[in-house]
Design a protein around this motif. Structure first.
Motif, PDB file in Angstrom:
ATOM      1  N   LEU A 182      -1.164  34.976 -55.342  1.00 46.26           N
ATOM      2  CA  LEU A 182      -0.618  33.759 -54.760  1.00 46.26           C
ATOM      3  C   LEU A 182       0.876  33.754 -55.016  1.00 46.26           C
ATOM      4  N   ALA A 183       1.685  33.680 -53.947  1.00 47.12           N
ATOM      5  CA  ALA A 183       3.135  33.762 -54.101  1.00 47.12           C
ATOM      6  C   ALA A 183       3.849  32.925 -53.048  1.00 47.12           C
ATOM      7  N   PRO A 184       4.981  32.289 -53.439  1.00 47.28           N
ATOM      8  CA  PRO A 184       5.751  31.492 -52.485  1.00 47.28           C
ATOM      9  C   PRO A 184       6.830  32.324 -51.785  1.00 47.28           C
ATOM     10  N   PHE A 185       7.042  32.029 -50.496  1.00 50.52           N
ATOM     11  CA  PHE A 185       8.089  32.694 -49.717  1.00 50.52           C
ATOM     12  C   PHE A 185       8.781  31.656 -48.851  1.00 50.52           C
ATOM     13  N   SER A 186      10.112  31.636 -48.884  1.00 49.97           N
ATOM     14  CA  SER A 186      10.852  30.616 -48.142  1.00 49.97           C
ATOM     15  C   SER A 186      11.409  31.112 -46.813  1.00 49.97           C
ATOM     16  N   TYR A 203      22.216  36.454 -49.462  1.00 44.80           N
ATOM     17  CA  TYR A 203      20.990  35.664 -49.584  1.00 44.80           C
ATOM     18  C   TYR A 203      21.328  34.184 -49.740  1.00 44.80           C
ATOM     19  N   ARG A 204      22.253  33.868 -50.660  1.00 51.92           N
ATOM     20  CA  ARG A 204      22.624  32.474 -50.915  1.00 51.92           C
ATOM     21  C   ARG A 204      23.228  31.828 -49.666  1.00 51.92           C
ATOM     22  N   LEU A 205      24.054  32.572 -48.935  1.00 53.54           N
ATOM     23  CA  LEU A 205      24.680  32.043 -47.730  1.00 53.54           C
ATOM     24  C   LEU A 205      23.627  31.762 -46.649  1.00 53.54           C
ATOM     25  N   LEU A 206      22.744  32.718 -46.408  1.00 53.36           N
ATOM     26  CA  LEU A 206      21.706  32.526 -45.391  1.00 53.36           C
ATOM     27  C   LEU A 206      20.737  31.409 -45.772  1.00 53.36           C
ATOM     28  N   SER A 207      20.291  31.408 -47.026  1.00 52.50           N
ATOM     29  CA  SER A 207      19.308  30.407 -47.439  1.00 52.50           C
ATOM     30  C   SER A 207      19.917  29.006 -47.520  1.00 52.50           C
ATOM     31  N   GLY A 208      21.229  28.917 -47.648  1.00 50.92           N
ATOM     32  CA  GLY A 208      21.886  27.627 -47.648  1.00 50.92           C
ATOM     33  C   GLY A 208      22.296  27.165 -46.264  1.00 50.92           C
ATOM     34  N   THR A 209      22.224  28.051 -45.290  1.00 48.37           N
ATOM     35  CA  THR A 209      22.650  27.746 -43.928  1.00 48.37           C
ATOM     36  C   THR A 209      21.478  27.459 -43.003  1.00 48.37           C
ATOM     37  N   VAL A 210      20.419  28.227 -43.109  1.00 43.89           N
ATOM     38  CA  VAL A 210      19.254  28.063 -42.238  1.00 43.89           C
ATOM     39  C   VAL A 210      18.326  27.043 -42.893  1.00 43.89           C
ATOM     40  N   LEU A 211      18.407  25.790 -42.419  1.00 48.89           N
ATOM     41  CA  LEU A 211      17.676  24.692 -43.034  1.00 48.89           C
ATOM     42  C   LEU A 211      16.971  23.863 -41.969  1.00 48.89           C
ATOM     43  N   PRO A 212      15.917  23.166 -42.248  1.00 50.95           N
ATOM     44  CA  PRO A 212      15.200  23.226 -43.517  1.00 50.95           C
ATOM     45  C   PRO A 212      14.437  24.540 -43.645  1.00 50.95           C
ATOM     46  N   ARG A 213      14.152  24.916 -44.860  1.00 50.47           N
ATOM     47  CA  ARG A 213      13.448  26.164 -45.129  1.00 50.47           C
ATOM     48  C   ARG A 213      12.152  25.834 -45.868  1.00 50.47           C
TER      49      ARG A 213
END
Length: 169
Positions: free
Chosen positions: A40-44, A14-24
């Motif tokens: 109501l919920a946030p999703f990145s 998760y950390r690798l993907l969310s730090g690589t695919v930018l901007p999110r």
């Protein structure tokens, strides 16, 4: 460095993907349960899928193997609203990210204002400058367990504050 995804933990992946695919960008998704409880919920993990018809997709991971309220509400009611998050909403958005039990209204927890939508049952977020009313097209399941639901929706109405829309942009 070479990393094989099979050897990484779920957290590390998760950390690798969310730090690589930018901007999110963050999709602030509002739904309503069949009983009328707002969610109501946030999703990145979300993106545009198609222009005509206007379609977008949101990847919603499961929690402890269970679908989150957002996915259950969307499947049961057939709609949702994506509300754009501004810097001014960041703190209250973080409040809605907490792990609340079903039946809790995150609008109330974060002191945010739900407003009636025009074409869907789910409420819009008054404080957001842009709201996208969406009808469910389909839900795809991904992962070995499955681990995530990918919600695909058709945008049926845009609500944009005037100062954010000029010359068709």
């Amino acid at each position: 460095m070479i990393l094989d995804s099979e050897n990484l933990s779920l957290y590390d992946l998760y950390r690798l993907l969310s730090g690589t695919v930018l901007p999110r960008p963050i999709a602030f998704v509002s739904t309503v349960s069949p009983d009328g409880v707002f969610n109501l919920a946030p999703f990145s993990f979300y993106t545009i899928l198609c222009s005509k018809p206007a379609m977008l997709g949101i990847s919603i991971a499961r929690r402890d193997g269970q679908k989150k309220d957002t996915v259950r509400n969307i499947e049961l009611t057939g709609d949702f609203v994506v509300n754009v998050v501004t810097e001014e909403l960041t703190e209250r958005m973080n409040i809605t990210a907490a792990d609340y039990p079903p039946g809790v209204d995150e609008f109330q927890k974060a002191k945010l204002t739900p407003v009636e939508s025009d074409m869907v049952k789910s409420p819009r977020l008054a404080e957001s400058p842009i709201n996208l009313e969406c009808r469910l097209d389909r839900v795809l399941e991904f992962g070995r367990v499955p681990a995530s639901s990918f919600v695909i929706g058709e945008v049926v109405r845009f609500h944009i504050k005037d100062e954010f829309y000029q010359n068709g942009r």
